[in-house]
Design an enzyme around this catalytic site. Structure first.
Site, PDB file in Angstrom:
ATOM      1  N   CYS A 103       1.723   8.308 -46.040  1.00  0.00           N
ATOM      2  CA  CYS A 103       0.987   9.317 -45.285  1.00  0.00           C
ATOM      3  C   CYS A 103       1.139   9.197 -43.770  1.00  0.00           C
ATOM      4  CB  CYS A 103      -0.497   9.230 -45.634  1.00  0.00           C
ATOM      5  SG  CYS A 103      -1.252   7.639 -45.213  1.00  0.00           S
ATOM      6  N   ARG A 185     -13.766  10.174 -47.091  1.00  0.00           N
ATOM      7  CA  ARG A 185     -12.306  10.105 -47.175  1.00  0.00           C
ATOM      8  C   ARG A 185     -11.762  11.411 -47.738  1.00  0.00           C
ATOM      9  NH1 ARG A 185      -9.112   5.434 -47.598  1.00  0.00           N
ATOM     10  NH2 ARG A 185      -6.991   5.768 -48.356  1.00  0.00           N
ATOM     11  N   ARG A 187      -8.622  13.672 -48.745  1.00  0.00           N
ATOM     12  CA  ARG A 187      -7.204  13.564 -49.095  1.00  0.00           C
ATOM     13  C   ARG A 187      -6.781  14.843 -49.812  1.00  0.00           C
ATOM     14  NH1 ARG A 187      -7.378  10.138 -45.933  1.00  0.00           N
ATOM     15  NH2 ARG A 187      -6.528   8.018 -45.984  1.00  0.00           N
TER      16      ARG A 187
END
Length: 457
Positions: A103, A185, A187
């Site tokens: 990433c 988080r 994603r």
């Protein structure tokens, strides 16, 4: 002491147990790309999957991966090595291909070079491998930054290429908190199903209905006590103007349940260096004046400009240079040659004295865990005080100065990423944190995979 609450939280996702996968009846197969330490593999095996092969180049991650899964690895399971060297795989049929594609090229924490970064080009290898081997489906994960405007063109290209090689493709940004983990988080998950399969277009992203997780459910050594928070008007908390930068987990009518250490920002739970050492009201006034004016464009085009004395004496009545020099002696200010005065602690990521944030035990989330580590800590005790004018003072007195806070350990990282208790982590604490910071949140994979398997099987 860990509480029973964590068990209740994880019950929502059928907690993973150490079982002999060699004895279960496998009902699907998968290939584990960019396998890391096994965040994808854990839920897929728990759902009855058989790993045909895994690809990873980081030796330390491979060691942890093999330590945890070696007893389940069959003689026909293959260490595939570097994805860049792979082409047609020696498998008759692959039901699911998974992977957390590196990433860094798309992350604000990296240089954000996208396809100009060699790691960004790994998406071309992913697309090539999918096209050559035609798995029934795939799940790929990456940072939210891949979907944001600066990388939007690259993201659309990836999605379009996967569609062109024969897949129904859907994507969504998912947050760990919505899947029972107290971590903020975000994603992006990309799910594809081969178009020739019946119902290939029926996959839909959804979120489970979960109870609100708390840090004390997952982190050992902190007080387990929930607090009923008082409500306040925006006039009391923000002088009537709510900052636009407040995030999803900051309530506009409640005191924050974390404290940020930064001299270049302000807020009702922001701790400044002049709050932590003995300073006069006059010295505090000088610091606050610099804080309020350093980002004004009339003083420069930077996102934070040093201010010359000539400017400061216009902003602060009767200012003399000795007063500014005193703040330099206290290591709060520094003089930048020919530019002016600025704060010594001039980076939010660095915090103050090695501390960036301290979260209270009853907080719903902690900041995103990263491979490079954080300067975030967790208080060992809760804070009863809910009076805005005393909140910060009491925190400094009762928690910060008494050192009643702890760093987040590698084992804490494991729990905050949803890894099971049986999982064996790396011996080196920093290496283990890096590996978990790079890992995929386990409950999200399990939830997506369960929905996906209903279609492809």
């Amino acid at each position: 002491m860990m509480t029973a609450t964590i068990a209740n939280q994880l019950e929502l996702f059928k907690p993973f147990k150490l079982i002999n996968f060699g004895l279960i009846n496998h009902n699907f197969t998968f290939v584990d790309l960019f396998s890391g330490i096994g965040g994808f593999r854990i839920p897929l095996e728990e759902l009855g999957g058989k790993c045909l092969g895994y690809s990873e180049i980081d030796r330390e991650s491979i060691e942890v991966y093999q330590t945890n899964f070696s007893s389940f690895i069959n003689s026909d399971e293959i260490d595939l090595g570097d994805i860049r060297s792979l082409n047609e795989l020696p498998f008759d049929e692959i039901d699911v291909m998974v992977g957390g594609v590196p990433c860094q090229p798309w992350s604000i924490a990296g240089k954000s070079l996208g396809f100009d970064d060699p790691r960004g080009k790994l998406w071309f290898d992913v697309i090539r491998l999918v096209e050559k081997n035609h798995p029934k489906s795939f799940i790929f994960e990456n940072v939210k930054g891949l979907t944001e405007p600066r990388h939007r063109e690259s993201f659309i290209y990836i999605i379009d290429q996967l569609k062109e090689i024969g897949y129904q493709v859907k994507h969504d940004v998912l947050n760990s908190y919505d899947f029972g983990l107290p971590q903020d988080r975000d994603r992006v998950f990309i799910v594809g199903i081969r178009k020739d399969l019946e119902d290939s277009s029926n996959f839909a992203f959804s979120k489970p209905a979960s109870k609100e997780p708390k840090l004390y459910d997952f982190i050992q050594g902190i007080e387990c006590r929930n607090l009923t928070k008082k409500k306040f008007s925006s006039e009391i908390l923000f002088d009537g103007k709510i900052p636009a930068s407040r995030g999803r987990f900051q309530q506009n009518d409640e005191l924050n349940d974390f404290f940020t250490f930064a001299d270049i920002r302000n807020g009702h739970t922001t701790i400044h260096s002049w709050d932590l050492i003995r300073t006069t009201q006059r010295e505090k006034l000088i610091c606050q004046t610099i804080l309020k004016n350093r980002r004004k464009k009339i003083y420069g085009q930077k996102d934070g400009n040093p201010l010359k004395f000539e400017i400061l004496e216009k902003l602060i009545p009767n200012l003399n240079e000795q007063e500014v020099e005193m703040l330099i002696n206290k290591n709060i200010l520094r003089y930048v040659q020919a530019q002016g005065y600025e704060f010594v602690n001039s980076k939010i990521s660095s915090g103050i004295n090695g501390v960036s944030k301290i979260f209270l035990p009853h907080s719903n989330v902690i900041s995103t865990l990263t491979a490079t580590g954080t300067r975030d800590f967790v208080a060992r005790v809760s804070l009863e005080c809910q009076e805005p004018n005393e909140y910060k003072k009491m925190f400094i007195r009762e928690i910060y100065k008494k050192r009643r806070f702890k760093p987040i350990s590698a084992q804490d990282y494991a729990r905050l990423q949803g890894f099971p208790e049986w999982f064996v982590i790396a011996n080196n604490e920093n290496i283990a944190k890096k590996q978990f910071g790079n890992a995929v949140p386990v409950p999200i994979v399990r939830y997506l995979a369960k929905a996906l398997l209903k279609i492809i099987l």
